[in-house]
Scaffold this motif. Structure first.
Motif, mmCIF file in Angstrom:
data_model
loop_
_atom_site.group_PDB
_atom_site.id
_atom_site.type_symbol
_atom_site.label_atom_id
_atom_site.label_comp_id
_atom_site.label_asym_id
_atom_site.label_seq_id
_atom_site.Cartn_x
_atom_site.Cartn_y
_atom_site.Cartn_z
ATOM 1 N N PRO A 53 0.741 -1.398 -0.126
ATOM 2 C CA PRO A 53 0.040 -0.173 0.089
ATOM 3 C C PRO A 53 0.980 1.331 0.006
ATOM 4 N N GLY A 54 0.342 2.331 -0.722
ATOM 5 C CA GLY A 54 1.022 3.502 -0.832
ATOM 6 C C GLY A 54 2.259 3.430 -1.779
ATOM 7 N N GLN A 55 2.859 2.635 -2.091
ATOM 8 C CA GLN A 55 4.187 2.433 -2.923
ATOM 9 C C GLN A 55 4.133 3.330 -3.959
ATOM 10 N N SER A 56 5.099 4.267 -3.935
ATOM 11 C CA SER A 56 4.943 5.533 -5.170
ATOM 12 C C SER A 56 6.289 5.594 -5.772
ATOM 13 N N SER A 71 0.410 7.089 -5.751
ATOM 14 C CA SER A 71 0.817 5.659 -5.497
ATOM 15 C C SER A 71 0.676 4.909 -6.761
ATOM 16 N N PHE A 72 1.067 3.873 -7.083
ATOM 17 C CA PHE A 72 0.833 3.009 -8.060
ATOM 18 C C PHE A 72 -0.423 2.580 -8.337
ATOM 19 N N GLU A 73 -0.965 2.201 -7.075
ATOM 20 C CA GLU A 73 -2.452 1.336 -7.175
ATOM 21 C C GLU A 73 -3.384 2.855 -7.325
ATOM 22 N N GLU A 104 1.097 -7.194 -7.944
ATOM 23 C CA GLU A 104 2.471 -7.026 -8.105
ATOM 24 C C GLU A 104 3.038 -5.957 -9.118
ATOM 25 N N ILE A 105 4.080 -5.255 -8.974
ATOM 26 C CA ILE A 105 4.407 -4.295 -9.820
ATOM 27 C C ILE A 105 6.147 -4.236 -9.775
ATOM 28 N N ASP A 106 6.693 -4.308 -10.913
ATOM 29 C CA ASP A 106 8.204 -4.247 -11.132
ATOM 30 C C ASP A 106 8.499 -3.873 -12.303
ATOM 31 N N PHE A 107 9.874 -3.445 -12.607
ATOM 32 C CA PHE A 107 10.128 -3.403 -14.058
ATOM 33 C C PHE A 107 11.718 -3.782 -14.136
ATOM 34 N N LYS A 115 11.082 -3.698 -19.357
ATOM 35 C CA LYS A 115 9.681 -3.921 -19.478
ATOM 36 C C LYS A 115 9.130 -3.820 -18.084
ATOM 37 N N TRP A 116 7.885 -3.423 -17.971
ATOM 38 C CA TRP A 116 7.148 -3.039 -17.018
ATOM 39 C C TRP A 116 6.330 -4.333 -16.938
#
Length: 177
Positions: A53-56, A71-73, A104-107, A115-116
């Motif tokens: 939560p809140g990851q930006s 944030s991402f979400e 999940e989110i990463d690059f 890639k994302w």
């Protein structure tokens, strides 16, 4: 007059790097048309949840973080809402409420390509849900600064593809009806 920096200050300047800010989301005509073709009733969208939560931001090499606001979400939630609004399929007072969770989110920001990666679960109050995994590729660079700029620039198009993957999943129409 001779000017010099202390070793500590010089280290702080060198190591501080900079942030690579993501641009505001721009809706996709392709996504809007896909949503319109589903002929769904307008839906509401709850604030998206996240496994983090809140990851930006996510650190990009040693150059600095790729940053989104707030944030991402929230960025992904707003993107979906924007697409639904333009398609005439959004009503914040609708009794049918979609929920989203950014699992999940990463690059990766490689020397030749990047890639994302996203994993998002969409659900409704009837406990119907589906999970979408989306990958968006873009060019890379040997130079960290350039690679991280490209990573930040690719985020908006990557989210467009994520929304495309969500709304084109056959389960989306079921969950959104």
């Amino acid at each position: 007059m001779k000017f010099s920096l202390s070793p500590a200050l010089l280290s702080a300047v060198i190591l501080s790097g900079c942030a690579y800010n993501v641009s505001p989301y721009g809706a996709s005509v392709k996504n809007v048309e896909s949503i319109r073709s589903l002929d769904i009733k307008p839906v509401a969208v709850e604030p998206f949840q996240s496994s983090k939560p809140g990851q930006s931001s996510i650190t990009c090499r040693a150059a600095g973080p790729v940053t989104v606001s707030p944030s991402f979400e929230s960025y992904i939630e707003k993107a979906l809402i924007d697409e639904l609004k333009l398609a005439g399929a959004y009503d914040p007072s609708s009794k049918l409420i979609l929920r989203g969770k950014l699992e999940e989110i990463d690059f990766s920001s490689g020397m030749t390509d990047g890639k994302w990666l996203f994993t998002v679960t969409i659900s409704n109050a009837r406990n119907e849900s589906f999970t979408t995994k989306s990958i968006f590729g873009f060019s890379g660079s040997f130079v960290a600064d350039k690679a991280c700029q490209e990573t930040a620039q690719a985020f908006g198009p990557a989210v467009q593809k994520l929304v495309e993957d969500i709304v084109r999943d056959p389960k989306f129409k079921q969950v959104a009806n």
